[in-house]
Design a protein around this motif. Sequence first.
Motif, PDB file in Angstrom:
ATOM      1  N   UNK A1310      14.522 -12.726  20.749  1.00  0.00           N
ATOM      2  CA  UNK A1310      14.336 -12.357  19.391  1.00  0.00           C
ATOM      3  C   UNK A1310      15.120 -13.048  18.470  1.00  0.00           C
ATOM      4  N   UNK A1311      15.944 -14.267  18.899  1.00  0.00           N
ATOM      5  CA  UNK A1311      16.669 -15.040  18.093  1.00  0.00           C
ATOM      6  C   UNK A1311      16.687 -15.215  16.766  1.00  0.00           C
ATOM      7  N   UNK A1312      17.468 -14.624  15.822  1.00  0.00           N
ATOM      8  CA  UNK A1312      17.298 -14.964  14.472  1.00  0.00           C
ATOM      9  C   UNK A1312      16.175 -14.053  13.756  1.00  0.00           C
ATOM     10  N   UNK A1313      15.330 -13.565  14.461  1.00  0.00           N
ATOM     11  CA  UNK A1313      14.169 -12.814  13.902  1.00  0.00           C
ATOM     12  C   UNK A1313      14.737 -11.912  12.758  1.00  0.00           C
ATOM     13  N   UNK A1314      15.492 -11.257  13.085  1.00  0.00           N
ATOM     14  CA  UNK A1314      16.273 -10.212  12.113  1.00  0.00           C
ATOM     15  C   UNK A1314      15.199  -9.037  11.980  1.00  0.00           C
ATOM     16  N   UNK A1315      14.781  -8.517  10.984  1.00  0.00           N
ATOM     17  CA  UNK A1315      14.101  -7.188  10.556  1.00  0.00           C
ATOM     18  C   UNK A1315      12.557  -7.937  10.570  1.00  0.00           C
ATOM     19  N   UNK A1316      12.231  -9.268  11.029  1.00  0.00           N
ATOM     20  CA  UNK A1316      10.623  -9.590  10.788  1.00  0.00           C
ATOM     21  C   UNK A1316      10.165  -9.695  12.311  1.00  0.00           C
ATOM     22  N   UNK A1317      10.723  -8.639  13.274  1.00  0.00           N
ATOM     23  CA  UNK A1317      10.251  -8.814  14.491  1.00  0.00           C
ATOM     24  C   UNK A1317       8.553  -8.242  14.611  1.00  0.00           C
ATOM     25  N   UNK A1318       7.789  -9.174  14.637  1.00  0.00           N
ATOM     26  CA  UNK A1318       6.427  -8.985  14.558  1.00  0.00           C
ATOM     27  C   UNK A1318       5.841  -7.881  15.514  1.00  0.00           C
ATOM     28  N   UNK A1319       5.248  -6.818  15.188  1.00  0.00           N
ATOM     29  CA  UNK A1319       4.664  -5.849  16.214  1.00  0.00           C
ATOM     30  C   UNK A1319       5.723  -5.154  17.129  1.00  0.00           C
ATOM     31  N   UNK A1320       6.967  -5.054  16.587  1.00  0.00           N
ATOM     32  CA  UNK A1320       7.656  -4.457  17.478  1.00  0.00           C
ATOM     33  C   UNK A1320       8.522  -3.202  16.765  1.00  0.00           C
ATOM     34  N   UNK A1321       7.927  -2.765  15.689  1.00  0.00           N
ATOM     35  CA  UNK A1321       8.542  -1.614  14.709  1.00  0.00           C
ATOM     36  C   UNK A1321       8.718  -0.224  15.741  1.00  0.00           C
ATOM     37  N   UNK A1322       7.555  -0.256  16.460  1.00  0.00           N
ATOM     38  CA  UNK A1322       7.713   0.937  17.255  1.00  0.00           C
ATOM     39  C   UNK A1322       8.794   1.122  18.417  1.00  0.00           C
ATOM     40  N   UNK A1323       9.208   0.000  18.839  1.00  0.00           N
ATOM     41  CA  UNK A1323      10.291  -0.164  19.847  1.00  0.00           C
ATOM     42  C   UNK A1323      11.758   0.167  19.190  1.00  0.00           C
ATOM     43  N   UNK A1324      11.898   0.304  17.861  1.00  0.00           N
ATOM     44  CA  UNK A1324      13.127   0.647  17.020  1.00  0.00           C
ATOM     45  C   UNK A1324      14.475  -0.313  17.802  1.00  0.00           C
ATOM     46  N   UNK A1325      13.996  -1.450  17.835  1.00  0.00           N
ATOM     47  CA  UNK A1325      15.268  -2.209  18.547  1.00  0.00           C
ATOM     48  C   UNK A1325      16.417  -2.092  18.067  1.00  0.00           C
ATOM     49  N   UNK A1326      16.696  -2.243  16.882  1.00  0.00           N
ATOM     50  CA  UNK A1326      17.948  -2.023  16.200  1.00  0.00           C
ATOM     51  C   UNK A1326      18.656  -0.669  16.515  1.00  0.00           C
ATOM     52  N   UNK A1327      17.922   0.018  16.310  1.00  0.00           N
ATOM     53  CA  UNK A1327      18.484   1.714  16.620  1.00  0.00           C
ATOM     54  C   UNK A1327      18.818   1.721  18.197  1.00  0.00           C
ATOM     55  N   UNK A1328      17.882   1.506  18.815  1.00  0.00           N
ATOM     56  CA  UNK A1328      18.109   1.515  20.280  1.00  0.00           C
ATOM     57  C   UNK A1328      19.531   0.962  20.842  1.00  0.00           C
TER      58      UNK A1328
END
Length: 1948
Positions: A1310-1328
């Motif tokens: 996800x290098x440099x994608x920041x908050x624009x991770x397409x289709x991954x909002x349900x994964x809650x990557x940053x919170x996890x």
Amino acid sequence: MSNVYEERATMIAAGELQSFGPFGREHCKNHPNAVNLQLRQLQPASELWSSDGAAGLVGSLQEVTLQEKKRECWLLRKGSSVDSDEMEYDEELYAAGNMVIWSKGSKSQASHVYKAFTVDSPVQQALWCNFGIPQKKKDEQEILEQTVCIVQSSCVNVHSVTGKDFISPLPFQVSNLWPTKFGLLLERKNSAPDASLSPPREPLPTVFSMLHPLDEIAPVVCRPTGLFEAARVQYVSDSTMKIVFSNCEPSIVMTYDTVQCIHSVWALRKVTPDEQSTVLKCPEQAATPQGLMPPSFLTTHLRNVSRMDSPGSPFHCHALHNQNRMTSSPGLHSRTHSPSISSMAALSRSHSPGMAAPSFSVAARFNMSYHSSSPRGHSFLPSPNSTANESVLVQEMEPIVPDLCIEQLWSETASSHREMSCQASKVFITSDLCENKYLCFLVESHQQLRCVKFIESNNPSQLIFASVATIPAKDAAPLQDIDAMLVLEANGSLVLYTGVTRVSKVFVPGLLSPTFSLSNHVTHLSTPMDSVSTPAKATGRHIGRLEEVAMPSPVSELRGSTKHHETSWLGDYTFQQSVPYIHALRDPVSSRVTLELSNGTMLRITIPEIATSELVRKCLQAVRFILPKDTAMKVLIKWYNIYNAPGGPSAHLEWNLFVTCFMTLMGYNTERLGWTRNLHFEVPLSPVIAPKKARPSDTGSDEDWDYMWCSDYHRQVVFRHACGAVSLESTDTSGCEESLSSTPALHLDPSAPLFPHIPALFYVLHLLYEELKLDELQRSGGRSLVGLLQQLARDLQLEEYIDLYWRDYPSFITTFKESCIIDQAQMEQMLRPSFLRAEPPCVFSWLSSCLRGEEVAPFPYLPGICERTKLLVLSYALYIIGDDNATSVDVSKYLAKLSAGQKKTVIESALRRPSCMKPDAPNESLAEKLVVWLTSAGFTLKDLESVPFGVALPIRDAIYQCREQPCSDWSEEVCLLIGRQDLTKQAHKVTVAKGKTTVGLGLMLEAPATTEAEEEEDGMTDLNQDVIGLIWSQDLRVHEARRLLQSSRPVRVSVVHLPEVSDHEYIEEKENKLLQLCQRTMALPVGRGLFTLFSYHPVPTEPLPVPKLNLTGRAPPQNTMVDLNSGNIDVPPNMTSWSSFHNGVAAGLKIAPASQVDSAWIAYNKPKSPELANEYAGFLMALGLNGHLTKLATLNIHDYLTKGHEMTSIGLLLGVSAAKLSTMDMSITRLLSIHIPALLPPTSTELDVPHNVQVAAVVGIGLVYQGTGHRHNAEVLLAEIGRPPGPEMEYCTDRESYSLAAGLALGMVCLGHGSNLIGMSDLNVPEQLYQYMVGGHRRTHAGINREKHKSPSYQIKEGDTINVDVTCPGATLALAMIYLKTNNRSIADWLKAPDTMFLLDFIKPEFLLLRTLARCIIMWDEILPNSEWVSSNVPQIIQENFGNPVVSEDLNMETLAQAHDYIIAGACMAVGFRFAGSANSDAFDCLYKFARSFMQCLTSATATVTGHYNLQTCLSMVLLALSMVMAGSGNLKVLQLCRFLHKRTSGEMNYGFHMAHHMALGLLFLGGGRYTLSTSNSAIAALLCALYPHFPAHSTDNRYHLQALRHLGVLAAEPRLLVPVDVDTLKPCYALLDVTYKETPWYEETTVELMAPTMLPELQLLKKVKVKGPRYWELSIDMSKGTQHLESILSRDGILYVKLRAGQLPYKDDPRGWKSLLAPNVNNRNSEVRTFKPEAISTFTSDAALVSFAEYFCKASESVKHKQDTLALFSAILYECVTQENPEMLPTYIAIDQAVRTLEQTEMCETFALWQMRLVLELCESRVLQHRLREGAQGRGLLLSSEFLPVMKTSADGTLDRWLTDNSHVLRSYMSGQSLTEDMLSNMLACFLVYHSIPCLSKMSATHLEGSTSFPELLLKFSQLGIPVRALLRLGPLLLGTAGFWTGQLAC
């Protein structure tokens, strides 16, 4: 007279007769195994068993002769060489037995073998074929690969010229292969129909295509033109259709239908997508309304093949019974889908393209045994041992997609039954003299050649076929070069045809019996051309034939019926034996052809060309252009026959012959016209002119000589040489003149074929004459042409033309007086074309008007013939008139194209071609446009040399302007034209470098002399010493770095032997000390890999040298060996395994990415001994990092992985992933997934994958998917960061490194994608990730491995909370990489260091370093390079209490101190990343300050508070940050720090710290100073992996971080060193650069001056880079157009070619610039010219021509003593040219000087030089240019020096003025229009008129100059005529009378 024009059967002689035998046959005899090979193979199988006795052998030998004929075959073609200098040659491809021999040979050079191949089974066919290799980018041109294809029964071997070999297995038996534009066409052999096997079913395709040897063989589809249906697409599946011919340009195929006996022509092209889908669609949808057969869907399994359905054709054009057959098999549609029949095309393209052998399913598709033992030979029977699994094939119903389509263009009309033609035995394409094209095919059964005329329509793939003509022929062969074909008639005579027009018989000198001699001239009746000549009775045949052959004038045959073709020869068998006759023709190449004689011998003959002299050829072109086609054809044939009559003329008489022939055809009686009559005797009389005259004998006689002596030609020649022709003029009244005066007036014969076309012909020849004037080399041709032109002009009464010719050649034209009278009626018969005007077009006048800035009318030109006229006219329009669109849109403003009314549209496109060039940049100057346009038109310096000097001057001026300030990205040709060798070389390198290796600077290096100590290879010898010597010229820092990094020599173990220590203890002590030193030695290779990065080009035949890792020591003073293997102390097991891995990586990283490395070489390096396996594993990883591992075959990768060697797997997985960075490559993903349990399906078998290999595979996923944001992988990796320790013993050791790897991999995906991770909002990557970082309850384990983690039995009890110690580093770095450079403050605040003591106690100090680093690189733009910013990262609580002696007791001092140091270190790391590779001085100072403070802390008392280990870690990180900033710069202060730390080996210094310090040293000298670090996202990710701040404690420690990842830093390296290389010496040198930075928020646009070789800043920061003068030619590389150009220079060793300017010395020899020859002041020119010694020339220029000029023309020698002034002039000119650096102007200066001298001596008999002089003067006075030069930035004047021209002008003016004062009466009488007497004055008069641009008489009389009374009136009239004022001043007195003139002037 009229009978002269009648067609009469003629004969021409063939030349260069020689016997012919294929060279391959000769060569085969030398084949070592030839004899026994032949014996074995020539015996039929039956013989082989019985050959026990002699009888068997004899039998087999008899077989030999019979089979040999059948078996050998050869092809010839015209040689096409890459370097076009080679004269034309033939290439032969000879096949016999198992051998194929490709040879080349030409007239001048004997044949030689180019390549020879021997294959395993007999060669069935050998052919040349060009395969296209599609390029990655869509717009790029396909590269054509020339290959030889050798067909055997089971496979095709393809060998390319570049050395690639492929073997393509054939899935079926092939009857024939055909080369086409797109690749090969294969015809399947038809197996015998076998009715008993299965019900009738669809036929299988019969024609297949192969676009490249690595591609699949795919069926071809066709589009027939139907009678009863629309054109419909289907597979070619008709077994009755045979291919008989294929051709590349135009791309067509010819077929023959064996049932209907008709030939068809098809266009071959790539298939369109909708055609593909039509064919592949299911038959139900595609059923045609007529209910005809559906498109043949290939779902039928080939093993069910029985027979081909119908004898009829599948194209239902003519075979109506197909319909009945269709209706009778109703089950056909449904059957296609029955599941039992599997797809023929069941092959998924899963096999790697690198392997040419297809997977087994190909064999399954075309399931057949290659060599079946069935009695029927190769049939499509099901083979019993078939391995194919039926069910598998049913699943993959994937048909093969067709690649090519044939579309029907033409078919023969179906003829009646008895005329059914058999298959064509020979097909070829030929064109006639008027460029019509014909497709000819020879039908042997009818003994006729059918020629179909075809026209290429606007759509290139569509050809329009016109009429069919038949020519009676037994054989035929095309002759491409002369647009003709040779036909062998039934009676054995050879006839030449052009298209379908008969030219003449061909007389072959060797083929007649000696009794016939050439003197028997028998006159014969003439036969009409198109009669079919066959003798009436068979008996008379031979005699007639022999007569024919013998006689130069042909025998007429009576017309017989055509029934006698098959007449038997047996009656005259004996006679026939005695005289061999021509039996067949073969192997035509350009104008050569082989005759096969009846007795088996072969002769090669050459058919002569239509013209050898360039002039005649051009005239013929012009004639062909303007005449109607049929007339043109007649003229050309007539000329061909005259020119090539047996015993024809020699080349220098060709022109005379042409004039005679041509004028005769126009109706002149050349006998009666004086000058043409004289030509006759210089020419052997040809039958056209004197049919009755006997030919003069070859020897000649005295009379001939006397005649020549008196001839006009002789007079002209003498006159031209001895210019004092006054005496010669008197001979004009010789005998021939008197006899003429009594004869009646000459008339023209109006019945002559060209009579009506005389005006048109005259005009085109005049334009040709103007064209020849523009070429210095063709001027003599122009002079010859003038004779003819003036005659025509006189007879057409075109006075102005005669005046023009007289002005050009005054003394020559006056020798002609006669004219022929054409009366009015005849004049009206002539077709006067509209374009013939009274005013003659003169190209010099046109250019002159341009220069004077007058309006110009379009200049007429002949497309395709007057190319130079077109080029120069447009150049002037562009450069002088300044019309930007002159070369594109407005061509018609300046050029009037003559239309001949019968010409094709090809010319149109040729005229428009230049406009399709790339739209030029708007800011291009005119000079740049001109130069680029000239190059695109193919104009070179060589062409410029032949342009007359006056005309060429503006072009030279433009070139000179461009040379000063060229564009860096011009093509090689443009750079050549402007004479910048440096740029040419640069451009040339760029083009070559795409595919080949560039050795670059490596070429010039001798191996550095090694001293004794260095004898052992330390792996660092390949650095480029020349460049390093220039970068660091003052000291030996590189040697020092090399000394610190070498690990191949024993270390010095110095331990003091204390008296109380026993010997044994002393040995142990020494070995313990050595063990400590070895910790350092083992860490060195990591740094060495960075130091020698990409510095070596391996030799493909030698293994890579890998330096030994020497772990022994030497103890002084005795220098005894100390070894760890003595058993005295405990050495950790496997201690060296990782260090030897690193050693392998270091060795492999030396290989430059541009090297030639292939799969075989990689495997070849595999070591024999198992202890070197770790080294090889490292080598594989390094090959991945430099991109070469992609070449390793999949097979080998599989091979290495199955060995199960842990290191090899790690190296290979990381290497392959790095090589496929960010490609999402599927095959690599599969490879990695096998090693990651989380990526396997839950049901899969558990593989026992070692832990470190899993770590490597996880990082590999990150690399392959870098920056792609791939959802599934991100989800899995997120879960893997917190993977719990598994049931039983799984995953419980080294969990930290796995978790870190998962975090790094997730960050990379996800290098440099920041908050624009397409289709991954349900994964809650940053919170996890935040949770992993700070701890908390574990989430329920989602995903596939849920089951595994339910078991309660764990080795480690973690409960349901996250183990932060394991997950924090990975999560922190993942957050840092995902939000890299996004400046996202909310995420950055999560990573702030806690600011209360309570929270600080909860977090490991090490993690504070990671958090600080992560937070700073997220807030990328806020990083500042100063210590205040670094300290600002420390929380307030620490800042207040740090170093404070009084502290409240609830604060833990140790925690605070550690936190402080780690946070500072983290911030320093961030500065290092932000300024990596920039050598930013602020960043350096800041970091250096912190490094020093950490070093002081280490030695001070406070060290105990923080802890030694922690301080050491922080110091290492700051040192790494320092060397990142200074990467590649070799900074001395950093080197000193590294050296200091290198020496410390005791105490806390462990393996990891050494690794860090030596990595810092490696980065400091990255790639030997040629590389530095990038700050792109990808580079930062790589550096985070490599510089992870937890270094291993000992050499086998991989607990927290896998050691192999330390090498990933290489991925961040980029070459940014620019090395100027002197283009003359090819040595690197110093040069000044101006580097301009773009404007950024932090600084304005700035320019800095650097002395190269230097490291450039990151390219995206730059605006332009410029090489500064004055020493070197300027050269600027502009980045506004993109950085590709500079990138390509840097990637090829950074070589930038520069060229020293004349008289300058390089900086190395002359640092201050005081020694330059131009340094003294150049004010006083003249004295300097005197002192200029020609010897000094060599210091100014390396041009050999100039040096020789100085040698021979500027030195006083005996012979030229009296010419001192000339020498002085030449020296001055030379000095001027060299110092101004335009040596190409030297010839111009000298030409001007010569012109003026000739004029002074009044010896001008051609005014040519004067015209040039006038153009030069007009150019210098031209207002446009004056203005432009003033505007121009350089302020440089024109090319010519300021003093030279005025002197020359004055001299010329003076001469002409003196003449005028003496001869004003001559001028006056000329202007009053009186006829002039002939005397010498006419020459000077012409000179005067040309020089002063006085127009033609008729024009002047029209303006009534005579009547003028005053000067102003004259001035007005003159300006209307365009006469310059200087001419007026001279003419005024004549016109007004002297007195009137002066009074008029006073009145003014």
